[in-house]
Scaffold this motif. Structure first.
Motif, PDB file in Angstrom:
ATOM      1  N   PRO A 120      89.468  37.644  36.214  1.00 28.99           N
ATOM      2  CA  PRO A 120      90.641  38.511  36.309  1.00 28.99           C
ATOM      3  C   PRO A 120      90.548  39.436  37.512  1.00 28.99           C
ATOM      4  O   PRO A 120      89.456  39.700  38.036  1.00 28.99           O
ATOM      5  CB  PRO A 120      90.613  39.297  34.994  1.00 28.99           C
ATOM      6  N   THR A 121      91.686  39.938  37.926  1.00 33.34           N
ATOM      7  CA  THR A 121      91.741  40.803  39.104  1.00 33.34           C
ATOM      8  C   THR A 121      90.815  42.003  38.964  1.00 33.34           C
ATOM      9  O   THR A 121      90.125  42.389  39.918  1.00 33.34           O
ATOM     10  CB  THR A 121      93.193  41.281  39.325  1.00 33.34           C
ATOM     11  N   ARG A 122      90.753  42.585  37.775  1.00 31.28           N
ATOM     12  CA  ARG A 122      89.949  43.796  37.581  1.00 31.28           C
ATOM     13  C   ARG A 122      88.453  43.542  37.744  1.00 31.28           C
ATOM     14  O   ARG A 122      87.682  44.475  37.975  1.00 31.28           O
ATOM     15  CB  ARG A 122      90.224  44.403  36.208  1.00 31.28           C
ATOM     16  N   SER A 123      88.029  42.281  37.619  1.00 28.72           N
ATOM     17  CA  SER A 123      86.612  41.960  37.739  1.00 28.72           C
ATOM     18  C   SER A 123      86.190  41.598  39.163  1.00 28.72           C
ATOM     19  O   SER A 123      85.015  41.342  39.412  1.00 28.72           O
ATOM     20  CB  SER A 123      86.259  40.786  36.806  1.00 28.72           C
ATOM     21  N   PHE A 124      87.140  41.561  40.085  1.00 26.46           N
ATOM     22  CA  PHE A 124      86.812  41.188  41.458  1.00 26.46           C
ATOM     23  C   PHE A 124      85.863  42.226  42.057  1.00 26.46           C
ATOM     24  O   PHE A 124      86.064  43.434  41.879  1.00 26.46           O
ATOM     25  CB  PHE A 124      88.091  41.117  42.297  1.00 26.46           C
ATOM     26  N   GLN A 168      88.168  44.761  53.161  1.00 29.12           N
ATOM     27  CA  GLN A 168      89.228  45.098  52.224  1.00 29.12           C
ATOM     28  C   GLN A 168      89.674  43.810  51.542  1.00 29.12           C
ATOM     29  O   GLN A 168      89.424  42.715  52.038  1.00 29.12           O
ATOM     30  CB  GLN A 168      90.405  45.734  52.956  1.00 29.12           C
ATOM     31  N   ALA A 169      90.360  43.925  50.403  1.00 25.58           N
ATOM     32  CA  ALA A 169      90.759  42.728  49.660  1.00 25.58           C
ATOM     33  C   ALA A 169      92.092  42.936  48.970  1.00 25.58           C
ATOM     34  O   ALA A 169      92.400  44.025  48.486  1.00 25.58           O
ATOM     35  CB  ALA A 169      89.693  42.371  48.623  1.00 25.58           C
ATOM     36  N   VAL A 170      92.891  41.858  48.926  1.00 25.50           N
ATOM     37  CA  VAL A 170      94.045  41.767  48.033  1.00 25.50           C
ATOM     38  C   VAL A 170      93.753  40.583  47.113  1.00 25.50           C
ATOM     39  O   VAL A 170      93.264  39.541  47.555  1.00 25.50           O
ATOM     40  CB  VAL A 170      95.372  41.584  48.784  1.00 25.50           C
ATOM     41  N   VAL A 171      94.039  40.761  45.817  1.00 25.54           N
ATOM     42  CA  VAL A 171      93.564  39.799  44.818  1.00 25.54           C
ATOM     43  C   VAL A 171      94.657  39.486  43.807  1.00 25.54           C
ATOM     44  O   VAL A 171      95.406  40.375  43.385  1.00 25.54           O
ATOM     45  CB  VAL A 171      92.337  40.366  44.065  1.00 25.54           C
ATOM     46  N   HIS A 172      94.731  38.217  43.435  1.00 25.01           N
ATOM     47  CA  HIS A 172      95.578  37.781  42.315  1.00 25.01           C
ATOM     48  C   HIS A 172      94.699  36.873  41.461  1.00 25.01           C
ATOM     49  O   HIS A 172      94.533  35.696  41.745  1.00 25.01           O
ATOM     50  CB  HIS A 172      96.800  37.029  42.839  1.00 25.01           C
ATOM     51  N   GLY A 173      94.090  37.452  40.420  1.00 28.18           N
ATOM     52  CA  GLY A 173      93.147  36.711  39.603  1.00 28.18           C
ATOM     53  C   GLY A 173      93.635  36.532  38.186  1.00 28.18           C
ATOM     54  O   GLY A 173      94.653  37.099  37.778  1.00 28.18           O
ATOM     55  N   GLY A 206      93.070  31.835  40.496  1.00 28.08           N
ATOM     56  CA  GLY A 206      92.731  33.053  41.221  1.00 28.08           C
ATOM     57  C   GLY A 206      92.632  32.840  42.717  1.00 28.08           C
ATOM     58  O   GLY A 206      92.005  31.886  43.182  1.00 28.08           O
ATOM     59  N   VAL A 207      93.270  33.743  43.487  1.00 27.92           N
ATOM     60  CA  VAL A 207      93.250  33.693  44.947  1.00 27.92           C
ATOM     61  C   VAL A 207      93.050  35.109  45.485  1.00 27.92           C
ATOM     62  O   VAL A 207      93.373  36.097  44.823  1.00 27.92           O
ATOM     63  CB  VAL A 207      94.563  33.103  45.508  1.00 27.92           C
TER      64      VAL A 207
END
Length: 227
Positions: free
Chosen positions: A9-13, A24-29, A35-36
């Motif tokens: 999930p996004t929160r675990s990235f 820096q990161a943008v995440v869609h998990g 997940g990307v």
């Protein structure tokens, strides 16, 4: 850097660990699958998470802007087999991707689309085109969708020397690496302003080998240097 198959999930990235390395990161998990993400050492602005009306297929698209460059990371659906219910959904997802790209990116805009496309765009992109003809990744329907994406002011990043005029392909050997029996399904696509800046392209085969005690991925990174 465009990442796929995060399987968390996004929160675990691991943002803190990457920030410590200067990214820096943008995440869609999402939990367990898909997940990307996009990483950059420069300021990174999130543009879009997901494709319109394709939410049921999971976390497969994210885009951002960095220093005037539009970047998207995609994990296209696999489809499983041509008789599976996911196959027509895969084609619909591709239609949505092509429509999104054509509607958002002009031919003169610097834009890059990278990831796992889960299709062999042509015969030379499969180690056994004859044996797999008509099967998943090799169907006319999938390849037509990929060509439609290329028609949206987007081309595959060339490798040097170019294989043929016009469309050039770069990807990775997948599966049975030691026998060179693989599929080119991971690609970098770009608009002309980015293609004109390509200085070199490389596939890092070492990442297909077991390292540090970890199980090896069935993919390898594709790198492009922009001048």
């Amino acid at each position: 850097m465009a990442l796929q198959e995060l399987k968390s999930p996004t929160r675990s990235f691991p943002r803190a660990e990457l920030e410590a390395l200067g990214y820096q990161a943008v995440v869609h998990g999402e939990k367990g699958w898909n997940g990307v993400a996009i990483l950059a050492r420069k300021p990174l602005d999130l543009v879009q998470v997901g494709l319109a009306n394709q939410e049921d297929f999971g976390a497969r698209f994210v885009s951002a802007r960095v220093e005037g460059l539009s970047v998207a990371s995609v994990y296209c659906p696999n489809g499983k087999s041509i008789t599976h219910a996911d196959f027509p959904r895969k084609l619909a997802w591709y239609d949505a991707l092509a429509a999104h790209w054509a509607g958002r990116h002009a031919a003169d805009e610097p834009a890059l689309l990278g990831g796992d496309f889960n299709v062999c765009p042509g015969a030379l992109d499969s180690w056994d085109e004859a044996g797999h003809a008509g099967g998943i990744f090799h169907t006319d329907d999938e390849r037509a969708r990929f060509r439609a994406l290329l028609g949206a002011d987007c081309s595959t990043v060339p490798r040097a020397p170019p294989r043929r005029a016009g469309v050039h392909l770069v990807g990775l050997p997948r599966r049975r690496l030691h026998k060179k029996q693989g599929l080119r399904i991971d690609l970098l696509l770009a608009t002309r302003p980015v293609l004109d800046r390509v200085a070199a392209v490389e596939i890092d085969r070492e990442y297909r080998k077991k390292q540090g005690g970890f199980t090896a991925s069935d993919h390898a990174p594709v790198f492009a240097d922009l001048s």
